[in-house]
Design a protein around this motif. Sequence first.
Motif, PDB file in Angstrom:
ATOM      1  N   ASN A  78       1.712  69.916 -55.836  1.00  0.00           N
ATOM      2  CA  ASN A  78       2.338  69.599 -54.556  1.00  0.00           C
ATOM      3  C   ASN A  78       2.042  68.157 -54.140  1.00  0.00           C
ATOM      4  OD1 ASN A  78       3.773  70.429 -52.086  1.00  0.00           O
ATOM      5  ND2 ASN A  78       1.790  70.147 -51.101  1.00  0.00           N
ATOM      6  N   LEU A  94      11.333  64.186 -46.030  1.00  0.00           N
ATOM      7  CA  LEU A  94      11.420  65.626 -45.818  1.00  0.00           C
ATOM      8  C   LEU A  94      12.332  65.911 -44.637  1.00  0.00           C
ATOM      9  CD1 LEU A  94       8.454  68.152 -45.842  1.00  0.00           C
ATOM     10  CD2 LEU A  94      10.145  68.193 -44.001  1.00  0.00           C
ATOM     11  N   CYS A  96      13.731  69.433 -42.698  1.00  0.00           N
ATOM     12  CA  CYS A  96      13.532  70.877 -42.659  1.00  0.00           C
ATOM     13  C   CYS A  96      14.420  71.515 -41.595  1.00  0.00           C
ATOM     14  CB  CYS A  96      12.068  71.200 -42.378  1.00  0.00           C
ATOM     15  SG  CYS A  96      11.710  72.972 -42.432  1.00  0.00           S
ATOM     16  N   TYR A 138      11.914  76.493 -50.662  1.00  0.00           N
ATOM     17  CA  TYR A 138      12.119  75.248 -51.393  1.00  0.00           C
ATOM     18  C   TYR A 138      13.206  75.437 -52.448  1.00  0.00           C
ATOM     19  CZ  TYR A 138       7.377  74.128 -49.659  1.00  0.00           C
ATOM     20  OH  TYR A 138       6.266  73.915 -48.879  1.00  0.00           O
ATOM     21  N   ARG A 148      12.933  66.145 -49.887  1.00  0.00           N
ATOM     22  CA  ARG A 148      12.511  67.535 -49.895  1.00  0.00           C
ATOM     23  C   ARG A 148      13.227  68.219 -48.732  1.00  0.00           C
ATOM     24  NH1 ARG A 148       6.260  69.346 -49.536  1.00  0.00           N
ATOM     25  NH2 ARG A 148       6.177  68.191 -51.506  1.00  0.00           N
ATOM     26  N   GLN A 150      14.487  71.594 -47.011  1.00  0.00           N
ATOM     27  CA  GLN A 150      13.949  72.947 -47.074  1.00  0.00           C
ATOM     28  C   GLN A 150      14.241  73.715 -45.791  1.00  0.00           C
ATOM     29  OE1 GLN A 150       9.987  71.246 -47.573  1.00  0.00           O
ATOM     30  NE2 GLN A 150       9.322  72.222 -45.664  1.00  0.00           N
ATOM     31  N   CYS A 152      12.337  76.506 -42.929  1.00  0.00           N
ATOM     32  CA  CYS A 152      11.049  76.958 -42.412  1.00  0.00           C
ATOM     33  C   CYS A 152      11.280  78.001 -41.329  1.00  0.00           C
ATOM     34  CB  CYS A 152      10.263  75.778 -41.838  1.00  0.00           C
ATOM     35  SG  CYS A 152       8.741  76.250 -40.975  1.00  0.00           S
TER      36      CYS A 152
END
Length: 275
Positions: A78, A94, A96, A138, A148, A150, A152
């Motif tokens: 990671n 990132l 999310c 992911y 990234r 993703q 959540c």
Amino acid sequence: MTVAESQRPPPGELCLDHLGHFVPDLDAAAAVWERLGFKVTPTSVHQVSGKPAGTSNRCVMLDEGYLELLAPTMDTPNAQRVRERMKLFVGVHLACFGTPDAAAEQRRLADHGFEPEPVVALQRKIDTGDSVGFRVVYVPAGKMPEGRVQYCEHLTPELVWREAFVNPFRLRAVYVVADDPEETAARWGRFGGLLPRPEDGFVRLDTARGRVVIGTRKNLERVLGHAPAAPALAGYALACVAPDAFAARCRKAGLEVAGRVVTLPATLGGTWLLE
């Protein structure tokens, strides 16, 4: 309804939950925010299924959404993924989406060919000794190469949006750099179950709270002043009551400001557009 209670989207909806800066030094990145008067959470260590994930974070909590400052701290897969992204640039890597049902998103992404990993149980301890919990989805990097990207599902929002750390700002948009904005928007639309629509040379996708704006590097530089090469995340929009006054505060603190566009220093990376 408290700020924490308002963060989780209703069934069938999603929101722009948070964005993450990948940085080499958490405290140096946090100092940029603190210099501007923001409250930043203490350092928290990530765990995956009870084991160290190799990364730590500090967060800037907002009335709507939040910003994560994330740094690699160990030699784990990671942490290595974070270091690889930082070789491109220090900044926003990132994006999310918030969901009320991570398992349902995982199944939907699989049906649409995104090859998602099984839902990951992610935890981190905060300064009170409590553990905050998330369910995260992911996908392989090649499926969403801009960063990234993703999903959540917050299990303990009351421990994430603690009143003492909430700042009076709202996360309103993320800006995505693409060589072919229409094709990229179609993929993001499938990822999020969102409908792309053209807007002033860009393609826009709206969630229940927050939007994704996709454009070429040239067009994004026209709006933001700076943008990395595609595919990437260039920056984001923050809303506040007095954006011009806040822009003046940023300028006084030594940040590069042009109108309502704030270019962040190298310790943090990225660009803000104030609304």
